[in-house]
Design a protein around this motif. Structure first.
Motif, short mmCIF file in Angstrom:
data_model
loop_
_atom_site.label_atom_id
_atom_site.label_comp_id
_atom_site.label_asym_id
_atom_site.label_seq_id
_atom_site.Cartn_x
_atom_site.Cartn_y
_atom_site.Cartn_z
N ALA A 367 0.85 -1.20 0.00
CA ALA A 367 0.00 0.00 0.00
C ALA A 367 0.89 1.25 0.00
O ALA A 367 2.08 1.17 0.33
CB ALA A 367 -0.88 -0.03 1.24
N PRO A 368 0.33 2.41 -0.37
CA PRO A 368 1.13 3.64 -0.36
C PRO A 368 1.72 3.87 1.03
O PRO A 368 1.03 3.70 2.03
CB PRO A 368 0.12 4.72 -0.71
N GLY A 369 2.98 4.23 1.06
CA GLY A 369 3.64 4.52 2.33
C GLY A 369 4.24 3.27 2.98
O GLY A 369 4.97 3.37 3.95
N GLU A 370 3.90 2.10 2.43
CA GLU A 370 4.43 0.87 3.03
C GLU A 370 5.81 0.55 2.46
O GLU A 370 6.21 1.09 1.43
CB GLU A 370 3.49 -0.30 2.68
N VAL A 530 9.32 2.50 -5.59
CA VAL A 530 10.68 2.15 -6.03
C VAL A 530 10.91 0.68 -5.74
O VAL A 530 10.57 0.18 -4.66
CB VAL A 530 11.75 2.98 -5.27
N LEU A 531 11.46 -0.03 -6.73
CA LEU A 531 11.78 -1.44 -6.54
C LEU A 531 13.30 -1.57 -6.62
O LEU A 531 13.88 -1.28 -7.67
CB LEU A 531 11.09 -2.27 -7.62
N MET A 532 13.92 -1.96 -5.50
CA MET A 532 15.38 -1.94 -5.45
C MET A 532 15.95 -3.34 -5.28
O MET A 532 15.49 -4.10 -4.42
CB MET A 532 15.82 -1.07 -4.27
N ALA A 552 12.39 7.48 2.62
CA ALA A 552 11.16 7.32 3.41
C ALA A 552 10.58 8.70 3.72
O ALA A 552 9.38 8.93 3.61
CB ALA A 552 11.44 6.54 4.68
N GLU A 553 11.46 9.64 4.09
CA GLU A 553 10.99 11.01 4.39
C GLU A 553 10.41 11.68 3.16
O GLU A 553 9.51 12.51 3.25
CB GLU A 553 12.15 11.86 4.93
N ALA A 554 10.93 11.31 1.99
CA ALA A 554 10.42 11.90 0.74
C ALA A 554 9.06 11.30 0.35
O ALA A 554 8.49 11.67 -0.67
CB ALA A 554 11.43 11.70 -0.38
N SER A 569 15.15 -3.28 9.55
CA SER A 569 14.65 -2.17 10.36
C SER A 569 14.12 -1.01 9.51
O SER A 569 13.47 -0.12 10.03
CB SER A 569 15.75 -1.68 11.30
N PHE A 570 14.38 -0.98 8.21
CA PHE A 570 13.87 0.12 7.37
C PHE A 570 12.58 -0.28 6.65
O PHE A 570 12.07 0.46 5.83
CB PHE A 570 14.89 0.55 6.31
N HIS A 571 12.09 -1.50 6.91
CA HIS A 571 10.91 -1.97 6.21
C HIS A 571 9.83 -2.41 7.19
O HIS A 571 10.13 -2.78 8.32
CB HIS A 571 11.26 -3.15 5.28
N GLN A 572 8.58 -2.38 6.73
CA GLN A 572 7.48 -2.78 7.60
C GLN A 572 7.18 -4.28 7.47
O GLN A 572 6.81 -4.92 8.43
CB GLN A 572 6.22 -1.97 7.27
#
Ligand SMILES: Nc1ncnc2c1ncn2[C@@H]1O[C@H](COP(=O)(O)OP(=O)(O)OP(=O)(O)O)[C@@H](O)[C@H]1O
Length: 599
Positions: A367-370, A530-532, A552-554, A569-572
């Motif tokens: 979802a957006p923001g996830e 973004v797919l990294m 994430a802030e952007a 730790s940077f992902h939900q």
């Protein structure tokens, strides 16, 4: 094949119209050229008659007429050739553009070489005018010409029959050799670290030998052919005179007629001897058309939506199964409330030949923001999952829905609904560095170099220098602004610095720096998703954390692939894909997956 490649130019609404006018011009000038040649044919007869009759007054008169004929004829000849060459150039330009566009539309590369031919109209016209002259002088001369030219064409076709194949091979071998050189250049550092010079040199010499051997065969065939064509050329200088000389000796024709018949004979023979004189060029041309034809067929196979990608599963089942990829354009910058940006439903992914399943019945949404982290052992299929989301692989079944367009990624496709040109950005482990300036690196691929509004309709203007500098600082690459071009690109400009600095960025920047630059691109283009793929693998922990926090802030939603525990730790959410069971080649291991919240 020639028709398939060449015809679209003439049917193009804009270019085709111009081309047809140019062709009409070429035909008109060709007719003029034939008129001038016929005029000279008669002038020549009278000129030599005056000479043989020692008629000084008429000779001077003919001399002036001759000079007048030159003043009239030269512009016709020059402009006809010029116009024909321009037409060929424009035709070639069009075909090259079209094939290159097709090529990029289907993610493959090619360098096209093509020559366009438009020789036929002039031969037909000349043939009719001069055949009349020759026939009126002495019918047997016309017969001699027919026998000579038909025999000549047959013999040269026989002697040159191997040329097309050899030319085809020559093109292929030279391309192989050049490609080998390019690979060494692109992988110079790895080869140097491996001390792989000797093995690379051996490989290149093998390719060079193939070029030389094939060219040697080409030379032998052309040499044998030259024996014949030279003989053919020399003989025609005396043949017409030899045929009509008895008439002259009997006093039935004047001296000037010998010259006239030689000239008419030569004219026709040049026309009907196209194959004899041009066999090598024709063979080369034909080889190029064959190669282009093969290429064009491949491009068309890829262009067809039904047979689209080469990865249709070939596992023996009647209808190959494919993953359905659905793009839902969104009218606003954010997807509709409650809608995920990306949804995978029952996705089963196989390798292109369909022989192995990498992921089985996967259901996941973002979802957006996830943010989602995809983990799993090497070779489990993590990158392949990104390939499926990007639409590069489709072997398998299930449905992938994207509520954001990856538009700027695909050549020739429409931009996203809000005109921002691309809502999804894919970031590979080794970011692609374009040839160009630091500014162009940062703007890639959202604002392509040299793009105009017709190519890419971006609602957003490219970022200005201040924004570019700010982003460079954010990804800790400001020191790059102090570097200046290694070598001015065109030799006359002073070495540029700052954002205009030119360099071989792929070779100069460390992999970590390239990865930071890729994050700079994300911050500038602000895609929805973004797919990294291991996009921070070469970075230290501190830089990795800093960059993930920046995007994430952007407000960017992201899916990452990675091995490092620190990434969680940077992902939900974390998606783990794996294979269960034995890795024995006889047992087929079963793919498994699990989705969990990040710790
Ligand atoms: N074009 C291809 N044809 C056939 N098999 C392929 C092709 N490309 C990749 N594979 C195979 O598919 C499997 C999955 O590859 P993939 O690159 O997705 O792995 P990965 O999980 O990203 O691995 P890593 O962590 O090492 O990058 C591998 O076994 C690979 O050899």
């Amino acid at each position: 094949m020639l028709v398939q490649l060449g015809v679209p130019y003439w049917q193009d609404p804009e270019e085709g119209k111009k081309a047809r006018w140019a062709l009409a011009g070429v035909i008109a000038l060709t007719l003029g050229q034939t008129g001038v040649s016929v005029l000279f044919n008669f002038l020549g007869r009278d000129f030599f008659n005056a000479l043989s009759q020692k008629d000084a007054e008429r000779f001077t008169q003919m001399l002036f007429k001759w000079l007048g004929g030159i003043a009239l004829g030269v512009p016709v000849f020059v402009y006809r050739d010029y116009l024909q060459s321009r037409l060929s150039l424009e035709w070639r330009d069009y075909m090259t553009r079209k094939l290159t566009e097709d090529y990029f539309r289907n993610t493959t590369f090619y360098q096209i070489q093509s020559g366009a031919m438009i020789d036929n109209p002039d031969q037909r016209v000349d043939l009719i005018s001069f055949s009349g002259i020759l026939y009126s002088i002495y019918p047997p001369l016309f017969l001699a010409l027919l026998v000579y030219s038909i025999g000549g064409t047959g013999t040269s076709l026989f002697l040159g029959r191997k040329l097309v194949g050899l030319n085809f091979q020559q093109e292929a071998q030279e391309a192989n050799f050049r490609f080998g050189l390019v690979r060494v250049r692109e992988n110079a550092e790895s080869i140097a670290f491996y001390n792989g010079e000797a093995s690379e040199a051996k490989l290149l010499f093998q390719r060079l030998s193939a070029v030389v051997v094939n060219y040697g065969q080409l030379l032998v065939t052309s040499r044998n052919l030259s024996f014949f064509t030279s003989f053919y050329r020399f003989l025609i200088q005396v043949l017409p005179a030899a045929v009509v000389a008895p008439l002259y000796f009997r006093g039935e024709i004047e001296f000037g007629v010998i010259n006239q018949s030689s000239s008419a004979f030569n004219h026709i023979l040049t026309d009907v001897s196209l194959v004899v004189y041009q066999i090598e060029a024709l063979a080369g041309f034909s080889a190029i058309i064959d190669r282009l034809g093969e290429f064009s067929e491949v491009v068309e196979t890829f262009a067809s939506p039904d047979q689209g990608s080469a990865d249709a599963s070939g596992n023996g089942s009647s209808a190959p199964q494919r993953i359905e990829l659905i793009d839902v354009p969104t009218a606003t910058q954010h997807s509709p409330a409650g809608q995920p940006l990306l949804r995978l439903e029952g996705v089963t992914l196989r390798i292109p030949d369909g022989s192995r399943t990498l992921v089985d019945s996967l259901d996941v949404e973002v979802a957006p923001g996830e943010s989602l982290l995809v983990v799993g052992p090497s070779g489990a299929g993590k990158t392949s999952l990104l390939r499926a989301i990007a639409g590069l692989w489709s072997s398998g079944s299930g449905k992938i829905t994207r509520h954001a367009l990856a538009s700027h990624q695909r050549y020739g496709k429409a931009v996203s609904a809000d005109g921002s040109g691309g809502d999804i950005l894919f970031v590979p482990q080794r970011p692609y560095m374009v040839l160009g300036t630091l500014r162009e690196q940062l703007l890639y691929p959202t604002w392509p170099t040299g793009a105009n509004s017709k190519d890419v309709a971006h609602a957003r203007r490219p970022p200005g220098d201040d924004e570019l500098r700010e982003v460079l600082a954010q990804v800790r690459l400001s020191p790059l602004l102090q570097r200046s071009s290694q070598a001015p690109s065109n030799g006359n400009s002073a070495a540029a610095a700052g954002l205009d600095c030119q360099a071989d960025w792929a070779a100069m920047l460390s992999l970590g720096e390239q990865q930071r630059l890729a994050f700079g691109r994300i911050l500038l283009s602000k895609p929805k998703l973004v797919l990294m793929d291991e996009a921070t693998s070469a970075l230290d922990i501190d830089n990795e954390e800093h960059l993930y926090k920046s995007i994430a802030e952007a407000g960017v939603t992201f899916v990452s692939i990675g091995h490092r525990p620190s990434l969680a730790s940077f992902h939900q959410k974390v998606l783990r894909i794996n294979v269960s069971g034995s890795q024995d080649a006889n047992d087929s291991p079963k793919p498994v997956w699990e989705l969990a919240n990040a710790a």
